[in-house]
Design an enzyme around this catalytic site. Sequence first.
Site, PDB file in Angstrom:
ATOM      1  N   TYR A  39       3.577  14.657  10.198  1.00 13.50           N
ATOM      2  CA  TYR A  39       4.346  15.729   9.574  1.00 13.50           C
ATOM      3  C   TYR A  39       4.000  15.860   8.105  1.00 13.50           C
ATOM      4  O   TYR A  39       3.320  15.001   7.530  1.00 13.50           O
ATOM      5  CB  TYR A  39       5.845  15.495   9.756  1.00 13.50           C
ATOM      6  CG  TYR A  39       6.460  14.413   8.880  1.00 13.50           C
ATOM      7  CD1 TYR A  39       6.217  13.073   9.118  1.00 13.50           C
ATOM      8  CD2 TYR A  39       7.288  14.743   7.806  1.00 13.50           C
ATOM      9  CE1 TYR A  39       6.786  12.083   8.318  1.00 13.50           C
ATOM     10  CE2 TYR A  39       7.862  13.766   7.002  1.00 13.50           C
ATOM     11  CZ  TYR A  39       7.606  12.433   7.273  1.00 13.50           C
ATOM     12  OH  TYR A  39       8.161  11.462   6.470  1.00 13.50           O
ATOM     13  N   LYS A  77       0.959   9.863   7.839  1.00 13.48           N
ATOM     14  CA  LYS A  77       2.349  10.349   7.739  1.00 13.48           C
ATOM     15  C   LYS A  77       2.897  10.646   9.136  1.00 13.48           C
ATOM     16  O   LYS A  77       3.020  11.802   9.548  1.00 13.48           O
ATOM     17  CB  LYS A  77       2.406  11.588   6.825  1.00 13.48           C
ATOM     18  CG  LYS A  77       3.815  11.891   6.318  1.00 13.48           C
ATOM     19  CD  LYS A  77       3.754  12.832   5.148  1.00 13.48           C
ATOM     20  CE  LYS A  77       5.109  13.328   4.702  1.00 13.48           C
ATOM     21  NZ  LYS A  77       6.062  12.312   4.305  1.00 13.48           N
ATOM     22  N   GLU A  81       6.875   0.771  -1.133  1.00  9.54           N
ATOM     23  CA  GLU A  81       7.335   2.108  -1.531  1.00  9.54           C
ATOM     24  C   GLU A  81       8.808   2.241  -1.184  1.00  9.54           C
ATOM     25  O   GLU A  81       9.421   1.277  -0.714  1.00  9.54           O
ATOM     26  CB  GLU A  81       6.480   3.196  -0.863  1.00  9.54           C
ATOM     27  CG  GLU A  81       6.428   3.086   0.642  1.00  9.54           C
ATOM     28  CD  GLU A  81       5.426   4.025   1.304  1.00  9.54           C
ATOM     29  OE1 GLU A  81       5.047   5.044   0.708  1.00  9.54           O
ATOM     30  OE2 GLU A  81       5.042   3.734   2.453  1.00  9.54           O
ATOM     31  N   LEU A  89       2.102   5.412   1.771  1.00  8.03           N
ATOM     32  CA  LEU A  89       1.694   6.809   1.916  1.00  8.03           C
ATOM     33  C   LEU A  89       1.068   7.274   0.597  1.00  8.03           C
ATOM     34  O   LEU A  89       1.584   6.956  -0.481  1.00  8.03           O
ATOM     35  CB  LEU A  89       2.898   7.695   2.254  1.00  8.03           C
ATOM     36  CG  LEU A  89       2.494   9.127   2.591  1.00  8.03           C
ATOM     37  CD1 LEU A  89       1.845   9.193   3.963  1.00  8.03           C
ATOM     38  CD2 LEU A  89       3.689  10.056   2.532  1.00  8.03           C
TER      39      LEU A  89
HETATM   40  N1  PDD Z   1       8.539  11.755   2.344  1.00 11.00           N
HETATM   41  N2  PDD Z   1       6.210   7.458   0.915  1.00 11.00           N
HETATM   42  C1  PDD Z   1       6.839   7.752   2.055  1.00 11.00           C
HETATM   43  C2  PDD Z   1       7.094   6.675   3.032  1.00 11.00           C
HETATM   44  C3  PDD Z   1       7.257   9.080   2.303  1.00 11.00           C
HETATM   45  O1  PDD Z   1       7.893   9.375   3.452  1.00 11.00           O
HETATM   46  C4  PDD Z   1       7.017  10.085   1.326  1.00 11.00           C
HETATM   47  C5  PDD Z   1       7.423  11.522   1.537  1.00 11.00           C
HETATM   48  C6  PDD Z   1       6.362   9.714   0.139  1.00 11.00           C
HETATM   49  C7  PDD Z   1       6.046  10.724  -0.943  1.00 11.00           C
HETATM   50  O2  PDD Z   1       5.015  11.589  -0.550  1.00 11.00           O
HETATM   51  P1  PDD Z   1       4.926  13.078  -1.113  1.00 11.00           P
HETATM   52  O3  PDD Z   1       4.910  12.960  -2.590  1.00 11.00           O
HETATM   53  O4  PDD Z   1       3.641  13.584  -0.579  1.00 11.00           O
HETATM   54  O5  PDD Z   1       6.146  13.811  -0.613  1.00 11.00           O
HETATM   55  C8  PDD Z   1       5.955   8.401  -0.026  1.00 11.00           C
HETATM   56  C9  PDD Z   1       8.929  13.106   2.679  1.00 11.00           C
HETATM   57  C10 PDD Z   1       9.366  13.895   1.497  1.00 11.00           C
HETATM   58  C11 PDD Z   1       9.963  13.063   3.793  1.00 11.00           C
HETATM   59  O6  PDD Z   1       9.787  12.222   4.669  1.00 11.00           O
HETATM   60  O7  PDD Z   1      10.901  13.867   3.805  1.00 11.00           O
END
Ligand code: PDD
Length: 286
Positions: free
Chosen positions: A33, A150, A182, A206
Amino acid sequence: MTRTVYVNGEYLPETEAKVSIFDRAFLMADGVYEVTSVLDGKLIDFDGHRARLERSLNELDIPKPPEFDDLLDIHRNLVAENGVEEGMVYLQVTRGAPGDRDFVFPSKETRPTVVLFTQNKPGLADNPQAKVGIKVISIEDIRWGRRDIKTVQLLYPSMGKMMAKKAGCDDAWLVEDGFVTEGTSNNTYIVKDGKIITRNLSNDILHGITRAAVLKFAREAQMEVVERPFTIAEAKEADEAFFTSASAFVMPVIEIDGAAVGGGKVGKVATRLREIYLDESRKAGI
Ligand code: PDD
């Protein structure tokens, strides 16, 4: 309001959209996703999200869906159709619904399932939490070893959030072999003596699209960035802590496991980076 959503080539009212019970994501969490934020009705960092989606699909050998090249239009159509000024677009691609349950991957002829929907979040950029900061707990990171992909396997991050809520906090920072990987749904940072410290990229985390943008802006603003793992003990002693994600942008953290960080006040670096990120993203939104 009934949203218009997108499923496998069709725009439908959310109440009429359907996905098979045999969908691999439903049965096996076999899907990936992306979440792209929307500011001023425009998509933020869209190219980065599309590139990471392509990488996630490749890593899992999920065929590229037929509408891959039209994803920008589909995002834009949904944002317009649902009148989103501030919010997010959620996109999911799964290995499809082969018509039965089987551990073996279906043939490449199985159409990947593609679902997109919008989430309207007025006031997202003005989130009052960014002014006061949030509290986190630390928990063990027991997720699988390919967090660079992801995937929709979000049960443990979801449990982590619940553990945080139970402890009267907002989020959890995950720790593996003594080092923070993270947050449950974000990348984590500390600031010490003017240096921004964040874990280096690997399969352990991620590769955040917001992280890439924020580090670029930080370097352009002559801030020093060090990409290396850090511990919770180090974070508690830091001058500031914060996290980044597409839905939270840059979010200050003022408490970790009950210990105040930076005197329990939102720090200057996080505040500045949030401002720069929001300003630059608005300018570059498409
Ligand atoms: N989550 N690390 C994890 C485990 C994440 O699920 C996310 C993003 C990030 C940050 O990635 P980005 O900057 O590309 O959004 C880091 C999204 C926002 C979610 O699951 O809703």
